[in-house]
Scaffold this motif. Structure first.
Motif, PDB file in Angstrom:
ATOM      1  N   GLU A 142       0.816  -1.217   0.000  1.00  0.00           N
ATOM      2  CA  GLU A 142       0.000   0.000   0.000  1.00  0.00           C
ATOM      3  C   GLU A 142       0.846   1.262   0.000  1.00  0.00           C
ATOM      4  O   GLU A 142       0.339   2.348  -0.304  1.00  0.00           O
ATOM      5  N   SER A 143       2.137   1.146   0.313  1.00  0.00           N
ATOM      6  CA  SER A 143       3.027   2.303   0.229  1.00  0.00           C
ATOM      7  C   SER A 143       3.567   2.505  -1.186  1.00  0.00           C
ATOM      8  O   SER A 143       4.070   3.592  -1.512  1.00  0.00           O
ATOM      9  N   ILE A 144       3.458   1.477  -2.004  1.00  0.00           N
ATOM     10  CA  ILE A 144       3.994   1.538  -3.370  1.00  0.00           C
ATOM     11  C   ILE A 144       2.903   1.825  -4.394  1.00  0.00           C
ATOM     12  O   ILE A 144       3.071   2.632  -5.320  1.00  0.00           O
ATOM     13  N   VAL A 145       1.767   1.179  -4.237  1.00  0.00           N
ATOM     14  CA  VAL A 145       0.692   1.226  -5.235  1.00  0.00           C
ATOM     15  C   VAL A 145      -0.300   2.345  -4.910  1.00  0.00           C
ATOM     16  O   VAL A 145      -0.592   2.608  -3.736  1.00  0.00           O
ATOM     17  N   ALA A 146      -0.804   2.977  -5.946  1.00  0.00           N
ATOM     18  CA  ALA A 146      -1.876   3.971  -5.778  1.00  0.00           C
ATOM     19  C   ALA A 146      -3.174   3.201  -5.550  1.00  0.00           C
ATOM     20  O   ALA A 146      -3.949   2.950  -6.480  1.00  0.00           O
ATOM     21  N   THR A 147      -3.401   2.821  -4.303  1.00  0.00           N
ATOM     22  CA  THR A 147      -4.489   1.897  -3.989  1.00  0.00           C
ATOM     23  C   THR A 147      -5.874   2.478  -4.261  1.00  0.00           C
ATOM     24  O   THR A 147      -6.779   1.750  -4.665  1.00  0.00           O
ATOM     25  N   SER A 148      -6.057   3.773  -4.044  1.00  0.00           N
ATOM     26  CA  SER A 148      -7.377   4.366  -4.288  1.00  0.00           C
ATOM     27  C   SER A 148      -7.728   4.310  -5.766  1.00  0.00           C
ATOM     28  O   SER A 148      -8.876   4.029  -6.139  1.00  0.00           O
ATOM     29  N   GLU A 149      -6.742   4.551  -6.634  1.00  0.00           N
ATOM     30  CA  GLU A 149      -6.972   4.478  -8.077  1.00  0.00           C
ATOM     31  C   GLU A 149      -7.250   3.037  -8.508  1.00  0.00           C
ATOM     32  O   GLU A 149      -8.095   2.785  -9.368  1.00  0.00           O
ATOM     33  N   LEU A 150      -6.522   2.110  -7.901  1.00  0.00           N
ATOM     34  CA  LEU A 150      -6.723   0.691  -8.222  1.00  0.00           C
ATOM     35  C   LEU A 150      -8.124   0.244  -7.838  1.00  0.00           C
ATOM     36  O   LEU A 150      -8.809  -0.432  -8.624  1.00  0.00           O
ATOM     37  N   LEU A 151      -8.569   0.625  -6.649  1.00  0.00           N
ATOM     38  CA  LEU A 151      -9.914   0.253  -6.198  1.00  0.00           C
ATOM     39  C   LEU A 151     -10.991   0.901  -7.054  1.00  0.00           C
ATOM     40  O   LEU A 151     -11.999   0.270  -7.379  1.00  0.00           O
ATOM     41  N   THR A 152     -10.778   2.144  -7.426  1.00  0.00           N
ATOM     42  CA  THR A 152     -11.754   2.838  -8.272  1.00  0.00           C
ATOM     43  C   THR A 152     -11.910   2.129  -9.612  1.00  0.00           C
ATOM     44  O   THR A 152     -13.021   1.981 -10.134  1.00  0.00           O
ATOM     45  N   ALA A 153     -10.790   1.654 -10.159  1.00  0.00           N
ATOM     46  CA  ALA A 153     -10.822   1.001 -11.477  1.00  0.00           C
ATOM     47  C   ALA A 153     -11.431  -0.390 -11.418  1.00  0.00           C
ATOM     48  O   ALA A 153     -12.024  -0.849 -12.399  1.00  0.00           O
ATOM     49  N   CYS A 154     -11.301  -1.056 -10.262  1.00  0.00           N
ATOM     50  CA  CYS A 154     -11.679  -2.473 -10.197  1.00  0.00           C
ATOM     51  C   CYS A 154     -12.824  -2.790  -9.253  1.00  0.00           C
ATOM     52  O   CYS A 154     -13.267  -3.941  -9.193  1.00  0.00           O
ATOM     53  N   ASP A 155     -13.295  -1.797  -8.506  1.00  0.00           N
ATOM     54  CA  ASP A 155     -14.370  -2.068  -7.551  1.00  0.00           C
ATOM     55  C   ASP A 155     -15.619  -2.575  -8.246  1.00  0.00           C
ATOM     56  O   ASP A 155     -16.269  -3.523  -7.803  1.00  0.00           O
ATOM     57  N   LYS A 156     -15.965  -1.944  -9.358  1.00  0.00           N
ATOM     58  CA  LYS A 156     -17.122  -2.370 -10.143  1.00  0.00           C
ATOM     59  C   LYS A 156     -16.703  -2.446 -11.604  1.00  0.00           C
ATOM     60  O   LYS A 156     -16.288  -1.445 -12.192  1.00  0.00           O
ATOM     61  N   ILE A 157     -16.796  -3.644 -12.165  1.00  0.00           N
ATOM     62  CA  ILE A 157     -16.440  -3.796 -13.578  1.00  0.00           C
ATOM     63  C   ILE A 157     -17.637  -4.313 -14.362  1.00  0.00           C
ATOM     64  O   ILE A 157     -18.412  -5.124 -13.866  1.00  0.00           O
ATOM     65  N   ASP A 158     -17.765  -3.821 -15.557  1.00  0.00           N
ATOM     66  CA  ASP A 158     -18.741  -4.349 -16.493  1.00  0.00           C
ATOM     67  C   ASP A 158     -18.062  -5.489 -17.234  1.00  0.00           C
ATOM     68  O   ASP A 158     -17.070  -5.262 -17.948  1.00  0.00           O
ATOM     69  N   PRO A 159     -18.536  -6.735 -17.088  1.00  0.00           N
ATOM     70  CA  PRO A 159     -17.823  -7.882 -17.667  1.00  0.00           C
ATOM     71  C   PRO A 159     -17.752  -7.871 -19.188  1.00  0.00           C
ATOM     72  O   PRO A 159     -16.950  -8.611 -19.764  1.00  0.00           O
ATOM     73  N   VAL A 160     -18.571  -7.047 -19.842  1.00  0.00           N
ATOM     74  CA  VAL A 160     -18.488  -6.933 -21.294  1.00  0.00           C
ATOM     75  C   VAL A 160     -17.542  -5.800 -21.676  1.00  0.00           C
ATOM     76  O   VAL A 160     -16.592  -5.984 -22.445  1.00  0.00           O
ATOM     77  N   LYS A 161     -17.746  -4.624 -21.103  1.00  0.00           N
ATOM     78  CA  LYS A 161     -16.918  -3.466 -21.440  1.00  0.00           C
ATOM     79  C   LYS A 161     -15.477  -3.650 -20.998  1.00  0.00           C
ATOM     80  O   LYS A 161     -14.553  -3.197 -21.669  1.00  0.00           O
ATOM     81  N   LEU A 210      -4.133  -9.015  -7.322  1.00  0.00           N
ATOM     82  CA  LEU A 210      -5.452  -9.649  -7.225  1.00  0.00           C
ATOM     83  C   LEU A 210      -5.752 -10.072  -5.787  1.00  0.00           C
ATOM     84  O   LEU A 210      -6.887  -9.943  -5.324  1.00  0.00           O
ATOM     85  N   HIS A 211      -4.738 -10.564  -5.086  1.00  0.00           N
ATOM     86  CA  HIS A 211      -4.934 -10.954  -3.685  1.00  0.00           C
ATOM     87  C   HIS A 211      -5.290  -9.725  -2.839  1.00  0.00           C
ATOM     88  O   HIS A 211      -6.155  -9.804  -1.959  1.00  0.00           O
ATOM     89  N   TRP A 212      -4.633  -8.614  -3.122  1.00  0.00           N
ATOM     90  CA  TRP A 212      -4.945  -7.389  -2.378  1.00  0.00           C
ATOM     91  C   TRP A 212      -6.368  -6.932  -2.673  1.00  0.00           C
ATOM     92  O   TRP A 212      -7.105  -6.555  -1.760  1.00  0.00           O
ATOM     93  N   LEU A 213      -6.759  -6.944  -3.936  1.00  0.00           N
ATOM     94  CA  LEU A 213      -8.134  -6.580  -4.294  1.00  0.00           C
ATOM     95  C   LEU A 213      -9.137  -7.465  -3.574  1.00  0.00           C
ATOM     96  O   LEU A 213     -10.172  -6.995  -3.088  1.00  0.00           O
ATOM     97  N   ALA A 214      -8.839  -8.769  -3.517  1.00  0.00           N
ATOM     98  CA  ALA A 214      -9.745  -9.712  -2.855  1.00  0.00           C
ATOM     99  C   ALA A 214      -9.848  -9.450  -1.363  1.00  0.00           C
ATOM    100  O   ALA A 214     -10.819  -9.857  -0.723  1.00  0.00           O
ATOM    101  N   SER A 215      -8.854  -8.747  -0.802  1.00  0.00           N
ATOM    102  CA  SER A 215      -8.913  -8.418   0.626  1.00  0.00           C
ATOM    103  C   SER A 215      -9.787  -7.198   0.883  1.00  0.00           C
ATOM    104  O   SER A 215     -10.263  -6.989   2.005  1.00  0.00           O
ATOM    105  N   LYS A 216      -9.982  -6.376  -0.143  1.00  0.00           N
ATOM    106  CA  LYS A 216     -10.737  -5.136   0.017  1.00  0.00           C
ATOM    107  C   LYS A 216     -12.199  -5.262  -0.399  1.00  0.00           C
ATOM    108  O   LYS A 216     -12.999  -4.364  -0.141  1.00  0.00           O
ATOM    109  N   LEU A 217     -12.535  -6.345  -1.059  1.00  0.00           N
ATOM    110  CA  LEU A 217     -13.906  -6.561  -1.522  1.00  0.00           C
ATOM    111  C   LEU A 217     -14.534  -7.702  -0.736  1.00  0.00           C
ATOM    112  O   LEU A 217     -13.844  -8.617  -0.290  1.00  0.00           O
TER     113      LEU A 217
END
Length: 408
Positions: A142-161, A210-217
């Motif tokens: 979390e000190s290296i990655v822009a976590t807020s931007e990552l969560l914004t991009a991946c929190d909700k995805i349209d599986p087609v788009k 992906l493991h980090w994302l799975a920890s936040k969702l």
């Protein structure tokens, strides 16, 4: 053992011949685990239960590519991610990974899953570790990655788009590259080795992301995101193994002088493909393009797909002796288990011809901007069970271990 046509010509419902006792395989929580695994199985219990159904023993191999293995991979990522809240690490050490993988398999088997999942899905203990990624500590991540931007991009995805716009995938790649850059100096290696090492490291770091994302969702939400991302990849590749085409070339080459002989050879060839795996609509299109190009390189110049009336459904596992291919939706889907048996959604109404490749055709791997409309989900007027209707819009395919086993 397979359903037969009634005197009226209408197919009888395809019912389970050896359906398990209602829900019994999936309510057994008495798995004997090692006690040496740090993963929190309770936090992901709903996902684990779904995985045991998606990988139910008789069907795991034919559902492996589209449903079972993507679900298993998502489950492992969720287990590690949820457990990182307590362990503060996004990858296990090698010893713990071995214990955990055995415990995961044992837990799933006790709930009805196939006992060879690790082999079917090519899952190894190393898949649970950080691999060559230099970062696995949550705080360091979390000190290296822009976590807020990552969560914004991946929190909700349209599986087609997402498969075309790649918003979340790009964010994951960017985060993985930042993590990979924390590794040791590669200046002592030659260029070819540097590229290989960097590529492998970035891929390993993608798993950490992906493991980090799975920890936040929440587990259910994380499963939807992870399955959606996986589907973008699997729909780009034909999973079928093409047998030798020499017999078809011999019968269909030289201007296809004898149509009957040619189509007989085509039917025989396609019958081998129809025993391999359940595939999606988009995968069927990829398979048709790949096979057509294979034929063209072997100097079959005429459109044998059209001449022999080959459709996309012909590339799929067939539904018994009724010769109806089961194409799974191109969006992520799961198996449903209820007292009636096992069901999964098939699209048997889209009689789309298999397209003969042309020189100006898009690559088979492109699922965006296609010139042919393939529904992500069957364009259904109503949902049916079995094969009662002659031309159902949407089919819920109800099968048994014995019936499916006789196809293989």
């Amino acid at each position: 053992m397979l359903p037969e046509l009634s005197p009226s010509g209408a197919p009888e419902p395809f019912l389970p011949l050896l359906a398990p006792s209602p829900l019994s395989p999936f309510t057994n929580n008495t798995a004997q685990i090692s006690g040496l695994c740090v993963l929190n199985f309770t936090a992901a219990q709903s996902v684990i239960s779904m995985t045991s159904i998606d990988c139910w023993s008789p069907f795991a191999s034919v559902l492996a590519n589209v449903i079972c293995c993507p679900q298993l991979e998502a489950t492992i990522a969720i287990l590690i991610g949820q457990s990182s809240k307590e362990t503060n690490v996004l990858g296990l050490n090698a010893t713990t990974a071995k214990h955990c993988l055995l415990d995961i398999q044992q837990t799933l088997v006790e709930q009805g899953a196939n006992n060879s999942l690790n082999q079917i899905c090519s899952i190894r203990p190393s898949n649970l570790t950080e691999g060559s990624c230099p970062v696995k500590d949550v705080d360091q991540f979390e000190s290296i990655v822009a976590t807020s931007e990552l969560l914004t991009a991946c929190d909700k995805i349209d599986p087609v788009k997402e498969c075309c716009e790649q918003t979340c995938q790009s964010a994951i790649s960017e985060a993985a590259k930042k993590l990979a850059q924390r590794a040791y100096d590669l200046s002592m290696l030659d260029d070819s080795h540097v590229k290989s090492v960097r590529s492998n490291r970035v891929e390993d770091c993608k798993n950490i992301v992906l493991h980090w994302l799975a920890s936040k969702l929440e587990p259910k939400h994380a499963k939807e995101v992870l399955r959606g991302l996986t589907n973008c990849k699997l729909n780009q590749v034909c999973p079928l193994v093409f047998p030798d085409i020499r017999h078809v070339v011999k019968s269909c080459g030289n201007g296809m002088s004898n149509l009957t002989t040619c189509c007989g050879a085509m039917d025989s060839y396609v019958s081998h493909l129809q025993k391999q795996s359940l595939i999606t609509n988009l995968q069927a299109l990829d398979c048709a393009t790949s096979l057509g190009m294979k034929f063209q390189r072997a100097n079959i110049t005429q459109n044998v797909f059209d001449s022999c009336h080959l459709s996309l459904k012909d590339f799929s596992l067939q539904v018994g002796n009724q010769e109806k291919g089961c194409l799974l939706p191109s969006l992520p889907s799961d198996v449903i288990f209820d007292p009636s048996g096992v069901t999964f959604q098939c699209d048997l109404n889209d009689n789309i011809p298999a397209l003969w490749p042309t020189s100006n055709q898009l690559p088979a791997s492109s699922s965006c901007n296609r010139t042919i409309r393939i529904p992500a989900l069957p364009a259904a007027a109503s949902a049916k069970t079995g094969l009662k209707d002659e031309y159902p819009s949407t089919l819920i395919f109800l099968a048994s271990a014995v019936a499916l086993g006789s196809l293989l």
